[in-house]
Design a protein around this motif. Structure first.
Motif, PDB file in Angstrom:
ATOM      1  N   HIS A  37      13.096   6.634 -10.771  1.00  0.00           N
ATOM      2  CA  HIS A  37      12.803   7.136 -12.118  1.00  0.00           C
ATOM      3  C   HIS A  37      13.373   5.781 -12.944  1.00  0.00           C
ATOM      4  N   PRO A  38      14.835   5.882 -13.107  1.00  0.00           N
ATOM      5  CA  PRO A  38      15.769   4.431 -13.592  1.00  0.00           C
ATOM      6  C   PRO A  38      15.540   2.896 -13.819  1.00  0.00           C
ATOM      7  N   LEU A  39      15.265   3.357 -11.742  1.00  0.00           N
ATOM      8  CA  LEU A  39      15.062   1.434 -11.346  1.00  0.00           C
ATOM      9  C   LEU A  39      14.155   0.913 -12.330  1.00  0.00           C
ATOM     10  N   PRO A  40      14.441  -0.177 -12.667  1.00  0.00           N
ATOM     11  CA  PRO A  40      13.827  -0.866 -12.852  1.00  0.00           C
ATOM     12  C   PRO A  40      12.592  -1.285 -12.081  1.00  0.00           C
ATOM     13  N   GLY A  41      12.234  -1.665 -13.008  1.00  0.00           N
ATOM     14  CA  GLY A  41      10.881  -1.854 -11.418  1.00  0.00           C
ATOM     15  C   GLY A  41      11.199  -3.787 -10.970  1.00  0.00           C
ATOM     16  N   ILE A  42      11.313  -3.830 -11.975  1.00  0.00           N
ATOM     17  CA  ILE A  42      11.649  -5.500 -11.554  1.00  0.00           C
ATOM     18  C   ILE A  42      12.937  -5.761 -10.514  1.00  0.00           C
ATOM     19  N   ALA A  43      13.504  -5.229 -10.572  1.00  0.00           N
ATOM     20  CA  ALA A  43      15.047  -5.179 -10.160  1.00  0.00           C
ATOM     21  C   ALA A  43      14.683  -5.012  -8.258  1.00  0.00           C
ATOM     22  N   ILE A  44      13.458  -4.752  -8.157  1.00  0.00           N
ATOM     23  CA  ILE A  44      12.576  -4.120  -6.668  1.00  0.00           C
ATOM     24  C   ILE A  44      11.815  -5.410  -6.127  1.00  0.00           C
ATOM     25  N   LEU A  45      11.952  -6.633  -7.174  1.00  0.00           N
ATOM     26  CA  LEU A  45      11.300  -7.815  -6.940  1.00  0.00           C
ATOM     27  C   LEU A  45      11.993  -8.473  -5.406  1.00  0.00           C
ATOM     28  N   PRO A  46      12.872  -8.572  -5.886  1.00  0.00           N
ATOM     29  CA  PRO A  46      13.752  -9.265  -4.747  1.00  0.00           C
ATOM     30  C   PRO A  46      12.999  -8.855  -3.551  1.00  0.00           C
ATOM     31  N   VAL A  47      13.193  -7.663  -2.822  1.00  0.00           N
ATOM     32  CA  VAL A  47      12.941  -6.919  -1.937  1.00  0.00           C
ATOM     33  C   VAL A  47      11.008  -7.039  -1.562  1.00  0.00           C
TER      34      VAL A  47
ATOM     35  N   ILE B 251       9.173  -9.540  -2.707  1.00  0.00           N
ATOM     36  CA  ILE B 251       9.685 -10.741  -1.924  1.00  0.00           C
ATOM     37  C   ILE B 251       9.531 -11.237  -0.865  1.00  0.00           C
ATOM     38  N   LEU B 252      11.084 -10.170   0.257  1.00  0.00           N
ATOM     39  CA  LEU B 252      11.601  -9.619   0.998  1.00  0.00           C
ATOM     40  C   LEU B 252      10.205  -9.801   2.128  1.00  0.00           C
ATOM     41  N   TRP B 253       9.119  -9.093   0.908  1.00  0.00           N
ATOM     42  CA  TRP B 253       8.790  -7.969   2.593  1.00  0.00           C
ATOM     43  C   TRP B 253       7.043  -8.005   2.139  1.00  0.00           C
ATOM     44  N   PHE B 254       6.380  -8.896   1.067  1.00  0.00           N
ATOM     45  CA  PHE B 254       5.195  -9.307   0.850  1.00  0.00           C
ATOM     46  C   PHE B 254       5.153 -10.613   0.716  1.00  0.00           C
ATOM     47  N   GLY B 255       6.100 -11.261   0.516  1.00  0.00           N
ATOM     48  CA  GLY B 255       6.075 -13.027   0.275  1.00  0.00           C
ATOM     49  C   GLY B 255       5.651 -13.227  -0.912  1.00  0.00           C
ATOM     50  N   ILE B 256       5.551 -14.658  -1.486  1.00  0.00           N
ATOM     51  CA  ILE B 256       5.523 -14.572  -3.127  1.00  0.00           C
ATOM     52  C   ILE B 256       3.668 -14.784  -2.928  1.00  0.00           C
ATOM     53  N   GLY B 257       3.367 -14.051  -4.028  1.00  0.00           N
ATOM     54  CA  GLY B 257       2.888 -13.752  -4.290  1.00  0.00           C
ATOM     55  C   GLY B 257       1.882 -12.806  -4.647  1.00  0.00           C
ATOM     56  N   VAL B 258      -0.035 -12.566  -5.180  1.00  0.00           N
ATOM     57  CA  VAL B 258      -0.441 -11.698  -6.078  1.00  0.00           C
ATOM     58  C   VAL B 258       1.322  -9.473  -5.387  1.00  0.00           C
ATOM     59  N   ASN B 259       0.163 -10.164  -4.099  1.00  0.00           N
ATOM     60  CA  ASN B 259       1.055  -8.287  -3.421  1.00  0.00           C
ATOM     61  C   ASN B 259       2.103  -7.595  -3.754  1.00  0.00           C
ATOM     62  N   SER B 260       2.713  -8.883  -4.309  1.00  0.00           N
ATOM     63  CA  SER B 260       4.070  -8.136  -4.314  1.00  0.00           C
ATOM     64  C   SER B 260       4.226  -8.087  -5.540  1.00  0.00           C
ATOM     65  N   VAL B 261       3.022  -8.867  -6.931  1.00  0.00           N
ATOM     66  CA  VAL B 261       3.825  -8.594  -8.008  1.00  0.00           C
ATOM     67  C   VAL B 261       2.593  -6.877  -8.223  1.00  0.00           C
ATOM     68  N   VAL B 262       1.713  -7.288  -7.628  1.00  0.00           N
ATOM     69  CA  VAL B 262       0.971  -5.622  -7.395  1.00  0.00           C
ATOM     70  C   VAL B 262       1.736  -4.693  -7.345  1.00  0.00           C
ATOM     71  N   PHE B 263       2.915  -4.909  -6.095  1.00  0.00           N
ATOM     72  CA  PHE B 263       3.721  -3.243  -5.245  1.00  0.00           C
ATOM     73  C   PHE B 263       4.725  -3.131  -6.556  1.00  0.00           C
ATOM     74  N   VAL B 264       4.947  -4.263  -7.926  1.00  0.00           N
ATOM     75  CA  VAL B 264       5.683  -4.927  -8.620  1.00  0.00           C
ATOM     76  C   VAL B 264       5.936  -3.226  -9.522  1.00  0.00           C
ATOM     77  N   ILE B 265       4.585  -3.372  -9.436  1.00  0.00           N
ATOM     78  CA  ILE B 265       3.534  -3.310 -10.908  1.00  0.00           C
ATOM     79  C   ILE B 265       3.356  -1.203 -10.312  1.00  0.00           C
ATOM     80  N   VAL B 266       2.869  -1.205  -8.675  1.00  0.00           N
ATOM     81  CA  VAL B 266       2.844   0.246  -8.578  1.00  0.00           C
ATOM     82  C   VAL B 266       3.911   1.178  -8.829  1.00  0.00           C
ATOM     83  N   PHE B 267       5.227   0.110  -8.535  1.00  0.00           N
ATOM     84  CA  PHE B 267       6.723   0.844  -8.378  1.00  0.00           C
ATOM     85  C   PHE B 267       6.974   1.385  -9.850  1.00  0.00           C
TER      86      PHE B 267
END
Lengths: 260, 247
Positions: free
Chosen positions: B89-99, B101-117
């Motif tokens: 909960h305290p982890l900002p969603g944006i902090a998960i962005l590097p991971v 990108i590694l998992w989903f590549g640069i694109g919509v999927n990464s943004v959606v993942f960060v939003i969901v997270f």
């Protein structure tokens, strides 16, 4: 065959050297159409017994048989009215609460029929004009009547009442007892009623189970014909008998602790 | 309305008294002009942002609801998710962005993942708290009527915890917005299009400060519309009407 038979029912929450919380080796039967009162001091296991019969608590040992079949889970055939006034669903109107209950129990029922039945039960408890109201708009006494209407609307084999009128004042209580008797006369539903009020127990019940410290001490047949008047000498005798049993059960240790 | 007028007045007077350059604090008229000129692009970007957020939030809501129901049904899961929630909960969603990108590549999927997270943890927290604060009697009436499992959750627990669910949706919505804008601000457009975050990124990059302000105004306006037209209406129709919350 009795409607419900409880055989050596035991449910212990915790036990110490001095006693235990729960019920131990409780056995009795209730016949169809009977009103059975369960009386005892606070913490003697009355509510535990009712919750076991309703299926909300699983027993440690023993059996509960409804029409000869063992029951262990909650079901609408044993409908319970709990303590407390928060039993109606606040997002449904009074009528909606009744219809929801009937619809849940009988999925095939058609809406017109359910509406008609809801009106019938609301009228039975004198709440016809309040069907559109939401629970927050009803007084405590009206909610109690609504609980009864909803319980009867699902047509249970057994109605379980856990100190149902405990939160009402003396007049409201008397009115609800009269209403319960009228409803019982009309529907003939079998009732198990838990109370700590001796008067309520005598007025309503055909048979009285007296509990002390988690065990069923006496299974007394109420000798008084209905309606029961407190001025009647036989009433006073019977009252005295129950009162003496309960006084013996007085927890002296607790009383001493308070005095110290 | 009065509040908007007062803020506009404050903005203009700060600009005049402070003597700030148009690059730091543009005047309202310049921002309004930029809004008007770039109407089409702003609308397109806003629509794209809303699409991503709507999708991400919907996934997060379903996920959080399932997890909350699971938590209610098992004590072991309850313990597990309480711990996971405390960590995540305290982890900002944006902090998960590097991971991401590694998992989903640069694109919509990464943004959606960060939003969901970003949205799922506050949602789960609210839903779970809501479920736990339902009066015991109401749940037992439901069980007494023969309901259990998913039916009990849908017919009794869900409506009974509506005030908490609405609270959760509000927080989840805000978190989802923050996450989508932040993700685009950090790594640019997701896929071929961009959302409002990408718009802000471009305008800042070009030093078009009025455009940056215009983008922010659109974000604020959407927030206000959602709050006053969607959440407030939902609240008035449900929990306020039924006095489930203090008015």
């Amino acid at each position: 065959m009795p409607l419900i038979r409880v055989e050596s029912l035991t449910k212990i929450y915790s036990s110490t050297k001095e006693g235990f919380a729960g019920i131990r080796e409780v056995s009795f039967e209730v016949n169809e159409g009977e009103v059975v009162g369960v009386i005892g001091r606070s913490g003697c296991g009355k509510t535990t017994l009712l919750r076991c019969i309703a299926g909300f608590e699983s027993s440690d040992s023993g059996k509960i048989l409804l029409d000869g079949k063992s029951v262990s889970r909650p079901g609408p055939d044993r409908f319970m009215i709990f303590q407390g006034l928060d039993q109606l669903f606040p997002w449904l109107s009074l009528r909606g609460n009744l219809i929801f209950a009937m619809k849940t129990v009988n999925k095939d029922a058609n809406m017109k029929e359910l509406q008609r039945k809801a009106e019938y039960y609301l009228e039975l408890v004198g709440l016809s004009e309040w069907g559109d109201c939401y629970p927050y708009q009803l007084s405590g006494g009206m909610k109690q009547r609504a609980f009864l209407a909803r319980a009867l609307s699902v047509n249970p084999r057994l109605l379980l009442l856990d100190e149902p009128f405990g939160s009402l004042d003396a007049l409201g209580r008397k009115a609800m007892q009269d209403l319960l008797l009228r409803l019982w006369g009309k529907t003939g539903t079998t009732i198990i009623l838990v109370t700590h009020d001796i008067d309520e127990c005598i007025r309503l019940s055909d048979r009285i189970l007296v509990f002390t410290k988690g065990t069923l001490k006496f299974n007394l047949i109420n000798p008084l014909p209905r309606p029961r008047m407190s001025e009647d000498p036989a009433y006073m005798d019977f009252y005295g008998k129950i009162s003496r049993i309960l006084e013996k059960d007085a927890n002296l240790k607790w009383a001493n602790a308070v005095l110290r | 309305m009065a509040l908007i007028f007062a803020m506009a007045l404050l903005w203009e007077s700060a600009r005049i008294i402070g003597g700030y350059s148009e690059l730091l604090l543009p005047s309202i008229s310049v921002v309004a002009y930029s809004l008007l000129m770039e109407k089409a692009e702003l609308l397109k970007n806003a629509a794209y942002s809303l699409k991503l957020i709507g999708f991400g939030l919907a996934v997060a809501v379903v996920l959080a609801m399932l997890l909350a129901i699971l938590c209610m049904s098992s004590r072991a899961l309850q313990g597990l998710f309480t711990d996971v929630m405390a960590v995540m909960h305290p982890l900002p969603g944006i902090a998960i962005l590097p991971v991401a990108i590694l998992w989903f590549g640069i694109g919509v999927n990464s943004v959606v993942f960060v939003i969901v997270f970003s949205a799922v943890w506050p949602l789960l927290n609210h839903f779970y708290t809501g479920f736990r604060s339902i009066p015991k009697n109401q749940v037992e009436v439901g069980k007494n009527l023969g309901l259990s499992g998913a039916k009990l959750a849908f017919y009794v627990m869900l409506p009974a915890s509506l005030p908490h669910i609405l609270g959760g949706l509000r927080t989840g919505w805000a978190r989802a917005w923050q996450a989508s804008v932040a993700a685009e601000l950090v790594f640019g457009a997701a896929g071929g299009h961009g959302g409002l975050g990408w718009y802000l990124y471009k305008k800042r990059f070009m030093m078009e400060t009025p455009g940056v302000f215009a983008g922010m105004l659109v974000i604020i306006a959407i927030g206000l519309v959602v709050e006053y037209f969607i959440f407030a209406t939902l609240e008035n129709l449900t929990v306020k009407k039924l006095k489930q919350v203090i008015d």
